[in-house]
Each structure stands twice: as C-alpha cells, then as structure tokens.
Design a protein around this motif. Sequence first.
Motif, mmCIF file in Angstrom:
data_model
loop_
_atom_site.group_PDB
_atom_site.id
_atom_site.type_symbol
_atom_site.label_atom_id
_atom_site.label_comp_id
_atom_site.label_asym_id
_atom_site.label_seq_id
_atom_site.Cartn_x
_atom_site.Cartn_y
_atom_site.Cartn_z
ATOM 1 N N CYS A 100 0.824 -1.206 0.000
ATOM 2 C CA CYS A 100 0.000 0.000 0.000
ATOM 3 C C CYS A 100 0.860 1.259 0.000
ATOM 4 N N ILE A 101 2.002 1.240 0.690
ATOM 5 C CA ILE A 101 2.894 2.395 0.671
ATOM 6 C C ILE A 101 3.457 2.593 -0.726
ATOM 7 N N GLY A 102 3.649 1.507 -1.462
ATOM 8 C CA GLY A 102 4.124 1.643 -2.835
ATOM 9 C C GLY A 102 3.144 2.384 -3.719
ATOM 10 N N THR A 103 1.841 2.306 -3.429
ATOM 11 C CA THR A 103 0.842 3.043 -4.206
ATOM 12 C C THR A 103 0.690 4.482 -3.742
ATOM 13 N N SER A 104 1.174 4.799 -2.552
ATOM 14 C CA SER A 104 1.106 6.162 -1.993
ATOM 15 C C SER A 104 2.471 6.510 -1.416
ATOM 16 N N PRO A 105 3.427 6.879 -2.258
ATOM 17 C CA PRO A 105 4.805 7.102 -1.782
ATOM 18 C C PRO A 105 4.930 8.187 -0.727
ATOM 19 N N TRP A 106 3.985 9.130 -0.670
ATOM 20 C CA TRP A 106 4.104 10.204 0.314
ATOM 21 C C TRP A 106 4.024 9.670 1.746
ATOM 22 N N VAL A 107 3.367 8.516 1.946
ATOM 23 C CA VAL A 107 3.281 7.942 3.291
ATOM 24 C C VAL A 107 4.659 7.486 3.759
ATOM 25 N N LYS A 108 5.514 7.139 2.832
ATOM 26 C CA LYS A 108 6.848 6.646 3.182
ATOM 27 C C LYS A 108 7.692 7.706 3.875
ATOM 28 N N ARG A 109 7.348 8.973 3.704
ATOM 29 C CA ARG A 109 8.106 10.047 4.359
ATOM 30 C C ARG A 109 7.997 9.976 5.879
ATOM 31 N N TYR A 110 6.953 9.289 6.380
ATOM 32 C CA TYR A 110 6.753 9.218 7.830
ATOM 33 C C TYR A 110 7.470 8.016 8.447
ATOM 34 N N ARG A 151 -1.365 18.267 7.582
ATOM 35 C CA ARG A 151 -2.620 18.685 6.974
ATOM 36 C C ARG A 151 -2.517 20.093 6.401
ATOM 37 N N CYS A 152 -1.344 20.475 5.994
ATOM 38 C CA CYS A 152 -1.162 21.771 5.362
ATOM 39 C C CYS A 152 -1.818 21.760 3.981
ATOM 40 N N PRO A 153 -2.001 22.924 3.360
ATOM 41 C CA PRO A 153 -2.661 22.965 2.041
ATOM 42 C C PRO A 153 -1.967 22.129 0.979
ATOM 43 N N ASN A 154 -0.685 21.920 1.105
ATOM 44 C CA ASN A 154 0.032 21.129 0.102
ATOM 45 C C ASN A 154 -0.112 19.628 0.338
ATOM 46 N N CYS A 155 -0.177 19.206 1.594
ATOM 47 C CA CYS A 155 -0.206 17.777 1.928
ATOM 48 C C CYS A 155 -1.617 17.220 2.066
ATOM 49 N N TYR A 156 -2.579 18.052 2.435
ATOM 50 C CA TYR A 156 -3.914 17.540 2.728
ATOM 51 C C TYR A 156 -4.597 16.914 1.516
ATOM 52 N N SER A 207 -3.439 14.933 -0.665
ATOM 53 C CA SER A 207 -3.033 13.517 -0.699
ATOM 54 C C SER A 207 -3.625 12.749 0.460
ATOM 55 N N LEU A 208 -3.711 13.379 1.632
ATOM 56 C CA LEU A 208 -4.248 12.705 2.813
ATOM 57 C C LEU A 208 -5.749 12.498 2.706
ATOM 58 N N SER A 209 -6.464 13.431 2.093
ATOM 59 C CA SER A 209 -7.925 13.375 2.058
ATOM 60 C C SER A 209 -8.453 12.191 1.250
ATOM 61 N N LYS A 210 -7.625 11.566 0.433
ATOM 62 C CA LYS A 210 -8.059 10.401 -0.333
ATOM 63 C C LYS A 210 -8.255 9.173 0.549
ATOM 64 N N GLN A 227 -9.452 6.633 6.263
ATOM 65 C CA GLN A 227 -8.967 5.831 7.389
ATOM 66 C C GLN A 227 -7.730 6.428 8.034
ATOM 67 N N LEU A 228 -7.047 7.361 7.341
ATOM 68 C CA LEU A 228 -5.893 8.051 7.919
ATOM 69 C C LEU A 228 -6.276 9.376 8.555
ATOM 70 N N ILE A 229 -7.514 9.797 8.381
ATOM 71 C CA ILE A 229 -7.968 11.063 8.961
ATOM 72 C C ILE A 229 -8.682 10.833 10.284
#
Length: 515
Positions: free
Chosen positions: A259-269, A383-388, A390-393, A396-398
């Motif tokens: 799942c992280i492979g489909t959403s690389p931005w999660v890997k930053r955490y 949850r800044c304007p640039n990151c939200y 991607s998160l809003s999709k 379950q992460l919100i």
Amino acid sequence: MTASQEDTRAEANRESEQPLQEQDLNNSQTASEFIDSQLQLEADAREALPYSFDHCTYPLGPLRQSLFSCLTCNPPPASASDSYTPAGVCYACSIACHGEHILVELFNKRNFTCDCGTTRLPETSPCTLRIDPRTGLKGPVHSQPPSEGNNYNQNFRNRFCGCGELYDPHKQKGTMYQCLGLATEPEGGCNEDWWHPECLLGLPRDWHKFEQKVTNTEEKTASNQPTAVSFEPDKDQDYSVPPGFPDDDQFEALICYKCIGTSPWVKRYANAEGFKSLRHDAGDQQQGLQSPSNAQTASPPDVNEIKVEEQAEVTAVSKKRKAEDDGLASESSSPKRVKNEANDTIAGLAQPPTCRSAILPPVPSGLVSLLACDEDFRSRFCRCPNCYPSLSKYPQLIEEEEVYEPPLSEDGENAEGGGSVGTGSLLDRGEAALSNVDRVRAIEGVMVYNHLKDKVKSFLQPFAESGQAVGAEDIKAYFEKLRGDAEAIRAAGGAAIVGAGDVDGGDNRREESGY
C-alpha cells in the motif's frame, strides 16, 4: 449346589450390581440440574454468537462490517491464476443462510455490501433473511444484482499475506496483522489483507528453522564433527516473533509495503515520531535477525541528507539571530509594542498551518512497511494545504472508521418472547408461548400438569426414600403404565372446562380461543 455356594454367588451378584448403581447415580440428573445445564449451553452459544442474525445488511448498502467467504457455495480453484468469482456475506447471513457451510472469517472490510442472494452466489443458496421484492415476503431471495463498489482480494479464496498462504486455523501459529488498506489489489495494494510479521520483514515463513540450521552448521564447523545435523521442529514450541518486530502493545496500526508503494508520500513518515518502519529486505542480509539498535546503524547517511540538515541548522541560527535583533529594537520603542503584538496575533491566525514534511527524517530506500505506535497517529499526518489533498483520499488516515455491528441478542434473563429468532432460553420462550394461550386452554394445561406432577411425585417418592437411582427402564415402564390412565387426565381437563366460568367471575363469559 450347596448353601455356601449360593451365598457366594449372591454376594458376587451384589458386588457386580454395586458399580452399576454407582454408575447410574453418576449419570443421573435432576430436573433443576438439566435446566441449569441447558441455560449454560445457551449462554455459551450467545457468547460465541453475541449478535442477532435476523436481518441481512444488503439493504443498508456499503458498510465497514464483518464478512465471511463461503467456500461451499464458491469453492476456489486449485490454481490462483484460474478465474474465480469471489463473494462475501454478512454476519447474519453467515449463520442463517450458510450456517452449515465451510466459511472463512475475513473480519472487517470497508465499503462492502453483502453478496448473499445476488448473482455472485448460486441460486441454490438464496438469502432467507431479506424481503423478496417480487412477492413482498421474507426469503428466499436470489439472483439480485451485486454491488459494483465491492472490492475483493485473495482473502476470499482463503489466502492471506504477501506469501499467499492458505489459512488453516488449526495449524496457524502466531498473530497476523491487518493492513489499513490504502489501495485495492488491482491498484497494487493489499485491500486490507492480513500479514505475518516475518513476511513484512522479507523473511521466510520458516525463518526460525533457518536460524536453527545456521546455528547447527556453525557448531558443526567449530567442532569438526563429520555427522550431519538435522533440525526437527518442536510441535509444542510456541510461535516466536522475529527479532526486530515489536510486541502487540507497542503499535496500533499497520500499513504494508504494498500500500505504501501506491502512496509514496506515506513513506516520508517512516521513522518519524510516533511511527516505526519495517524494511522488507531485512531477510536478504539477515538484518531481520539483528537487534533494532544494530539495524539503525546499518547504512551511512547520504551526502544530500547531510546538506539538508546543515541548511536547516543555518536557517535555524539565522532565525534565532533575527529574533534577538528584533527584541533589542522592540525594547527601545515600547509605545509600538502593544500594537505590533496585536497585529502579529491577527497575522498568526490568518496564516495556514506549517508543513511538517520539512522536519521529517530522510526517506528510507527499498520496500518499507509502517507501524503506527500510538492511538492518535492520525493527528501526526501533515494537513497543510500542500499535503492535505493527498491525505484526504484516505479517510482511514484522517479519523477512525465506524464498524457496523448488528444488535446484540437478548439474553435469557431479559428475553420476554419478543426477541429475535433463536434468542432467549427455551424456558423463557416456553413461558412466553404459554402467556399467549387463551385462558381456557391455559387452565386445562395447568390442571393436566398438576395431575401429572402428582403422579410423577408418587412414582419418585420410593426412590428418594431408599436412595436408589432412577434408571431409564424404570421411567420407560412408568410412562407406559401412565399412558393407560387416560380417564383421570380427561377428568382433570373436564373439571377445568366446567370451572372456567368461575374463574372469569361467574358471568358465563368465554374468551375466544384464537385457534
């Protein structure tokens, strides 16, 4: 035969009868004990199946709910590459419609509509809980259109984890962990699959055997012993979690490397505060068998990462220095200080939240799974304007998802005959049925019951006085004799009919029988 021989045989017969009498006493059961055991069995059944199973969830639409896959109705093919039509049924249908089938418990799946009674299951297995729109009656319903929004994965074939192993609850050891599921299987994710700890680390399922073989080989080399060392796993040995994987109480959620492979931005955490990363290639170089402290010092930092850290330190120093200069200037102009502070406060409220990605640790390379270490891990995502966006999709992460649960079945003490099918004890349901009988028939039944009770009491009285156990043959013979006493039973019923008017107050009124 002499008198002494007869006495010896009589003594032997008494001794042989004694164990039989003791066995009868051990196997005997009073009515109170039978009722208590029956209530206990019903309580155990309610504990295993605590929810009522009267209604299918198909009319409720997509829900996050507990699902089951019926292998009897939809047997999976031998090869994973063969075509297959998976289907999932809700908790109620798994009991009422597929209770005698082979089921695989899939636990919770999101946005899923029950497939029972749809074209994904054969017509020979209809849903018995839904209302048939053609007749307006409850069940059987079949061949209805399934939901197009349902997503399926290998779990519906009874295969789990990245290893695709068939799940056998009788042989499975250890704990499996469910991924939050950021993507479906066609999208490259796992769709809330369940994972073995060793598979998340890239280790083989029998990693403990491999470790044992390595140890035995080292011992053989050191001692120069020519005999081969064989490894025989201990069947009674408890399953052990591979080193580097935390205990259950040290993390709250899992996001697998698929799942992280489909959403690389999660890997930053990965390795950020509140998270722990698991490298999937830990088994390639046996890093999964090392301690976590040694794994953290495995690779030197990148040159680019050093430059980023140095730039951050320079920026921090410059900001601090500028703040000190502003402080010196503000001391010499105290009349403007209050106004400036008010303006700064208003400006601070209008400013958007700062992006947290700038302070996150460097992104690790390779396949990585993410473990959330605390309950409020969702608040740690930026949850800044640039990151939200991607998160809003991923809702379950919100926030934590709501799981649908059927209403609880009423227990025997609270059931009043109006509960769901199969709820309440047999005694309570019998009393409730008796309360719905008209008064004349109820009185007749009570009179017959009292007559039968007196007869049975007189039959059991000699056994109670002598301490002798009541055998099955004794009861059978008694009731055969009792069935011949029909005259007294008819007399008791006739007395009840004659006295019914007196019970109602002597006005010769009679309630309708209702039959």
